[in-house]
Each structure stands twice: as C-alpha cells, then as structure tokens.
Design a protein around this motif. Structure first.
Motif, PDB file in Angstrom:
ATOM      1  N   SER A  50       0.873  -1.225   0.026  1.00 26.41           N
ATOM      2  CA  SER A  50       0.185   0.050   0.065  1.00 26.41           C
ATOM      3  C   SER A  50       0.966   1.193   0.062  1.00 26.41           C
ATOM      4  O   SER A  50       1.633   1.210   0.986  1.00 26.41           O
ATOM      5  N   VAL A  51       0.645   2.235  -0.856  1.00 25.24           N
ATOM      6  CA  VAL A  51       1.611   3.276  -0.945  1.00 25.24           C
ATOM      7  C   VAL A  51       0.349   4.561  -0.949  1.00 25.24           C
ATOM      8  O   VAL A  51      -0.112   4.969  -1.662  1.00 25.24           O
ATOM      9  N   LEU A  52       0.926   5.340   0.001  1.00 32.89           N
ATOM     10  CA  LEU A  52      -0.015   6.345   0.419  1.00 32.89           C
ATOM     11  C   LEU A  52       0.643   7.616  -0.652  1.00 32.89           C
ATOM     12  O   LEU A  52       1.414   7.817  -0.687  1.00 32.89           O
ATOM     13  N   ARG A  53      -0.616   8.171  -1.104  1.00 32.34           N
ATOM     14  CA  ARG A  53      -0.413   9.244  -2.110  1.00 32.34           C
ATOM     15  C   ARG A  53      -0.373  10.549  -1.410  1.00 32.34           C
ATOM     16  O   ARG A  53       0.580  11.485  -1.878  1.00 32.34           O
ATOM     17  N   ARG A  54      -1.167  10.703  -0.359  1.00 32.03           N
ATOM     18  CA  ARG A  54      -1.134  12.363   0.438  1.00 32.03           C
ATOM     19  C   ARG A  54      -0.444  11.832   1.682  1.00 32.03           C
ATOM     20  O   ARG A  54      -1.133  10.771   2.470  1.00 32.03           O
ATOM     21  N   LEU A  55       0.589  12.567   1.992  1.00 33.19           N
ATOM     22  CA  LEU A  55       1.214  12.139   3.361  1.00 33.19           C
ATOM     23  C   LEU A  55       0.523  13.207   4.508  1.00 33.19           C
ATOM     24  O   LEU A  55       0.271  14.513   4.214  1.00 33.19           O
ATOM     25  N   GLY A  56       0.595  12.592   5.656  1.00 32.35           N
ATOM     26  CA  GLY A  56       0.189  13.270   6.954  1.00 32.35           C
ATOM     27  C   GLY A  56      -0.086  12.414   7.844  1.00 32.35           C
ATOM     28  O   GLY A  56       0.670  11.823   8.521  1.00 32.35           O
ATOM     29  N   ALA A  57      -1.733  12.339   8.225  1.00 35.99           N
ATOM     30  CA  ALA A  57      -1.938  11.441   9.371  1.00 35.99           C
ATOM     31  C   ALA A  57      -1.588  10.063   8.881  1.00 35.99           C
ATOM     32  O   ALA A  57      -1.754   9.488   7.823  1.00 35.99           O
ATOM     33  N   ASP A  58      -1.479   9.389  10.052  1.00 29.24           N
ATOM     34  CA  ASP A  58      -1.169   7.808   9.882  1.00 29.24           C
ATOM     35  C   ASP A  58      -2.388   7.162   9.701  1.00 29.24           C
ATOM     36  O   ASP A  58      -3.238   6.992  10.810  1.00 29.24           O
ATOM     37  N   PRO A  59      -2.508   6.267   8.527  1.00 24.93           N
ATOM     38  CA  PRO A  59      -3.888   5.662   8.732  1.00 24.93           C
ATOM     39  C   PRO A  59      -3.722   4.414   9.459  1.00 24.93           C
ATOM     40  O   PRO A  59      -4.991   3.760   9.358  1.00 24.93           O
ATOM     41  N   ALA A  60      -2.707   4.046   9.853  1.00 21.54           N
ATOM     42  CA  ALA A  60      -2.541   2.644  10.590  1.00 21.54           C
ATOM     43  C   ALA A  60      -2.988   1.409   9.954  1.00 21.54           C
ATOM     44  O   ALA A  60      -3.693   0.606  10.516  1.00 21.54           O
ATOM     45  N   LEU A  61      -2.664   1.430   8.694  1.00 17.48           N
ATOM     46  CA  LEU A  61      -2.902   0.108   8.015  1.00 17.48           C
ATOM     47  C   LEU A  61      -2.047  -1.210   8.458  1.00 17.48           C
ATOM     48  O   LEU A  61      -1.132  -0.800   9.211  1.00 17.48           O
ATOM     49  N   PRO A  62      -2.675  -2.393   8.301  1.00 21.55           N
ATOM     50  CA  PRO A  62      -1.865  -3.457   8.951  1.00 21.55           C
ATOM     51  C   PRO A  62      -0.750  -3.721   8.037  1.00 21.55           C
ATOM     52  O   PRO A  62      -0.367  -3.004   6.939  1.00 21.55           O
ATOM     53  N   GLY A  63       0.412  -4.409   8.797  1.00 19.99           N
ATOM     54  CA  GLY A  63       1.361  -4.768   8.001  1.00 19.99           C
ATOM     55  C   GLY A  63       2.638  -3.868   8.443  1.00 19.99           C
ATOM     56  O   GLY A  63       2.589  -3.085   9.437  1.00 19.99           O
ATOM     57  N   ALA A  64       3.886  -4.156   7.980  1.00 23.05           N
ATOM     58  CA  ALA A  64       5.070  -3.334   8.185  1.00 23.05           C
ATOM     59  C   ALA A  64       5.117  -2.074   7.335  1.00 23.05           C
ATOM     60  O   ALA A  64       4.609  -1.912   6.344  1.00 23.05           O
TER      61      ALA A  64
END
Length: 208
Positions: free
Chosen positions: A173-187
């Motif tokens: 998963s690649v975040l496109r807009r950076l800022g708040a942590d979406p806390a996605l699963p995984g490393a």
C-alpha cells in the motif's frame, strides 16, 4: 547505489507531473498551480536497467503527495495505463516515465525496502572521472521483518489513496497524500525530510 547524470530533461519531471497529477482522483492542489518538489528518495534496481525515484511534491498550498516514478529506456509491455509521459534525457536519450505503482520493478524494490530494511539508494554523480556523493533530501526506514523478498509479478493495482499493489509476495500500500497515519496493517516504510518534525508513514507491506 544510484549513479546520476548531470543532464537536461525535456520536459522536466515536474512539468510532466504538472500535467498528469490533476487528472488523478487522489490529487489535491490549487487549480493552475505548478508542481513543486519537496524531497525525494531512490531505490536500486539490481539489474541496473530501471531508474526508481519517488518524488514528494505539492501544488500551491495543497498537501504533500508521494509519486513513485520509474524511468525506462523502452516502453513497458502492458503498462500504458501507468505511463506518465516521455522525456528526452541529454545523456541517455528518450526515457519512458511511469507511475511506479504499475511497474513490477518498483514493487520489488519497495517490498525489499519495507521488509528487509535495505533503505534507499545512495546517490552519486560522476564528475570529471570521479564520483561525488549527493546528500539525500530525506531519510527513509523500513521495519526489517524478514530477510527474503521476491516479488516477480504485479497481479493488480488499485489507483487510490492508498494505491494498493497486489503481488505474488503479498499486498503493498502506497500512501499518495502524506500526513495523518492511517494505521494500515503490515510493516511500514517511514520517511522524514527538512521541515517535517517527525517521520511519516509512506507505505505498508503485508506479505503472504
């Protein structure tokens, strides 16, 4: 190691992105504003054939966007959907510039960086027969949860925020807009740059 050339690009990377980014569903920025570079990092292609660079950019007062790019000396079969454009490199000739999320070479490099902690490529210029190191504009870190990764194919790509890349190793998963942590699963892969007080999440990996 990324060996760079002091060269001219026509059009430039930012000119390509100024045209391409407003058409993305996840893009936010001022209408008509040019795209400005915030920072960047690179990965190595072990085969030495594909340039892999991730740009952090913004348009006007908009948020910082993460755009992974791959640079190729010939078109990538079946990847027309991910082609950002072509440019003329004064040393290497014509380059095909792709959104890295649709390029299996980028997916493999990203998985290595997140899961084995290989980090970013050192950047060097060759000047008058000697090499000069370029200081990085940002620093990234993975979580090194495994010693082996072997992405050989991309099975699907969902072009959203985050962009989700299905591979034979698992999902990236690649975040496109950076800022708040979406806390996605995984490393996680995180990164920090001048003006950013603490590292932000950039991407996630969930291996099979």
């Amino acid at each position: 190691m990324a060996l760079l050339h002091r060269a001219e690009l026509r059009p430039t990377k930012l000119e390509l992105l100024t045209t391409w980014l407003p058409g993305r569903p996840w893009f936010q920025g001022e209408a008509g504003a040019g795209v400005e570079r915030v920072a960047a990092y690179r990965f190595d292609d072990p085969a030495g054939e594909v340039g892999i660079e991730t740009l952090l950019v913004r348009a006007g007062d908009g948020p910082v966007h993460q755009v992974p790019l791959t640079y190729r000396g010939a078109p990538l079969d079946g990847a027309d959907r991910w082609l950002i454009g072509t440019c003329e490199h004064s040393v290497l000739g014509r380059r095909w510039v792709y959104d890295g999320c649709g390029d299996p070479v980028y997916a493999a490099a990203l998985a290595r960086a997140i899961l084995t902690g290989t980090g970013q490529a050192e950047e060097w210029f060759e000047v008058d027969g000697r090499r000069e190191r370029r200081a990085p504009s940002m620093v990234i870190a993975g979580e090194a949860t495994t010693s082996t990764t072997d992405v050989t194919s991309v099975t699907r790509v969902e072009d959203g925020d985050p962009a989700r890349i299905g591979t034979d190793l698992g999902e990236l998963s690649v975040l496109r807009r950076l800022g708040a942590d979406p806390a996605l699963p995984g490393a996680r892969l995180t990164g920090g740059w001048d003006g950013q007080p603490h590292p932000l999440p950039l991407a996630y990996a969930v291996p099979r």
